[in-house]
Structures are given as C-alpha cells and as structure tokens.
Design a protein around this motif. Structure first.
Motif, mmCIF file in Angstrom:
data_model
loop_
_atom_site.group_PDB
_atom_site.id
_atom_site.type_symbol
_atom_site.label_atom_id
_atom_site.label_comp_id
_atom_site.label_asym_id
_atom_site.label_seq_id
_atom_site.Cartn_x
_atom_site.Cartn_y
_atom_site.Cartn_z
ATOM 1 N N SER A 224 68.969 1.463 9.003
ATOM 2 C CA SER A 224 70.399 1.343 9.306
ATOM 3 C C SER A 224 71.303 1.160 8.085
ATOM 4 N N PRO A 225 70.878 0.515 6.990
ATOM 5 C CA PRO A 225 71.766 0.452 5.821
ATOM 6 C C PRO A 225 72.120 1.836 5.272
ATOM 7 N N LEU B 136 69.926 0.778 -3.621
ATOM 8 C CA LEU B 136 70.024 -0.097 -2.459
ATOM 9 C C LEU B 136 68.799 -1.005 -2.417
ATOM 10 N N HIS B 137 69.025 -2.284 -2.165
ATOM 11 C CA HIS B 137 67.912 -3.206 -1.987
ATOM 12 C C HIS B 137 68.305 -4.311 -1.012
ATOM 13 N N TYR B 138 67.325 -4.685 -0.187
ATOM 14 C CA TYR B 138 67.533 -5.763 0.778
ATOM 15 C C TYR B 138 67.559 -7.103 0.063
ATOM 16 N N ARG B 139 68.346 -8.019 0.617
ATOM 17 C CA ARG B 139 68.380 -9.410 0.159
ATOM 18 C C ARG B 139 68.069 -10.319 1.344
ATOM 19 N N HIS C 297 71.313 -9.435 4.696
ATOM 20 C CA HIS C 297 72.106 -8.845 3.616
ATOM 21 C C HIS C 297 71.343 -7.740 2.899
ATOM 22 N N PHE C 298 72.102 -6.753 2.432
ATOM 23 C CA PHE C 298 71.571 -5.813 1.465
ATOM 24 C C PHE C 298 72.659 -5.541 0.457
ATOM 25 N N ALA C 299 72.254 -5.145 -0.728
ATOM 26 C CA ALA C 299 73.209 -4.878 -1.800
ATOM 27 C C ALA C 299 73.009 -3.461 -2.315
ATOM 28 N N GLY D 59 74.895 -6.890 13.526
ATOM 29 C CA GLY D 59 74.183 -6.466 14.728
ATOM 30 C C GLY D 59 72.820 -5.950 14.307
ATOM 31 N N LEU D 60 72.043 -5.466 15.255
ATOM 32 C CA LEU D 60 70.710 -4.991 14.925
ATOM 33 C C LEU D 60 70.762 -3.753 14.036
ATOM 34 N N TRP D 61 71.730 -2.858 14.290
ATOM 35 C CA TRP D 61 71.804 -1.610 13.538
ATOM 36 C C TRP D 61 73.084 -1.443 12.745
ATOM 37 N N SER D 62 73.936 -2.413 12.726
ATOM 38 C CA SER D 62 75.218 -2.224 12.029
ATOM 39 C C SER D 62 75.405 -3.258 10.921
ATOM 40 N N TRP D 63 76.154 -2.847 9.914
ATOM 41 C CA TRP D 63 76.415 -3.647 8.727
ATOM 42 C C TRP D 63 77.881 -3.511 8.366
#
Length: 189
Positions: free
Chosen positions: A27-28, A151-154, A158-160, A175-179
């Motif tokens: 999703s990101p 892109l990397h998960y935190r 969060h992801f950055a 949400g489960l699929w939204s950022w």
C-alpha cells in the motif's frame, strides 16, 4: 469428509491473510503512485487527499523552531529573535505547507521549506511603465529528470521516503491500506 472441509477452510483463511498482508505491505507504493500522479496532473485536490496538513504543519513548525533555537546564541537578542520567530512561524508555515508546496517538493525530489524560486524564463524586473502589463499564465517547467526516492518502513504505522537531497517525507498509516503524508524531515546540511 469433515477433515477435508477443515483443511479447505484453513487454506482459505491462510490465503486470505496472505492476500491482506501482501496488499497492506504494498500500500505505500500505491499511495506514492497516487501522490506522484496528482502532482503530474497538477491536481491540488488529489495532492490534498494524500496529505494530513495539520500534522505536516506541526512537523515543519517544530523543525523550523528547533533549528532557530539551535542557531541562537545565549545573548539577550537571541531570546527576542526566538520570540519573533515563534510569532511569524505559524503564518509562514501555513503559507509554505500547501498543496502547491507539497507538489513542488515531490516533483523536484527536494524536501525544503524555502521560498519557491522563480523559473529561469521569468523576468525578475517589472515591465516598463509605458506598456500595459501582459498577464500570461505562469509557465510550469517540470524538472529535467524524474527524481528517485528510497522507501523504507519505520514500523507498522510509519514509512519514510528519502528524497534526493537527503530529506524525507514521512507517511503515517490511516487505515489498513491507506497512508497520509504527515511529516517531513529536512535534510541535514
């Protein structure tokens, strides 16, 4: 027969969980794709849909005030300067952190809160007084190359996305699929 039904239900449940996990993990990239597409279309509403502006403004304000506090001396004028900075930070950040400001950062691959620069083809002087001003629509010049991001998960929430200049866009799960874009980390210079 009941054993086969149990196996079928178990396999179905595991398959469903794998699909949910895979789509949640991906999703990101969908969020970034929607944001980039909105930027390319010059769609302010599309950009706004991907951004949590109150959280983004708070992020920028805290970094701006933090950099001012680190740069201040320990003299009496520094305290006055910090008070003045706090007074102008709100309207300044509100003006900078907008759909157009976010779009410019994404489009150019730079995380900054500096005032946008003029295009190379835009004159810096006023038109001569004897001629009426010509009102032309602003010329938009896309960057010469498409910026690349890492892109990397935190963690789960969060992801950055690190831009070419070393700054990062920080997204928070909505949400489960939204950022939503909820913060930026200015590059360290």
């Amino acid at each position: 027969m009941p054993m086969n039904r149990t196996r079928l239900l178990t396999a179905g449940a595991v398959g469903t969980l794998l699909v949910v996990a895979a789509t949640s993990f991906a999703s990101p990239w969908w969020t970034l794709n929607r944001l980039r597409a909105a930027v390319e279309r010059h769609d302010a509403e599309g950009v706004s849909a991907e951004v949590d502006f109150p959280a983004l403004r708070d992020s920028v304000k805290s970094q701006l005030l933090g950099s001012i506090a680190r740069g201040a001396d320990t003299n009496a004028f520094a305290a006055i300067g910090q008070a003045f900075a706090r007074a102008v930070a709100d309207p300044l950040v509100d003006a900078i952190v907008s759909p157009a400001g976010v779009a410019a950062m994404v489009e150019h691959g730079k995380v900054s809160i500096a005032k946008p620069t003029r295009d190379a083809g835009t004159p810096d002087t006023e038109p001569p007084r004897d001629k009426p001003p010509q009102h032309k629509p602003p010329q938009h010049k896309p960057p010469q190359h498409k910026p690349h991001y890492a892109l990397h998960y935190r963690g789960w929430r969060h992801f950055a996305v690190t831009a070419e200049d070393g700054g990062s866009f920080v997204f928070r799960r909505a949400g489960l699929w939204s950022w939503k874009l909820a913060g930026i980390e200015l590059p360290r210079n």
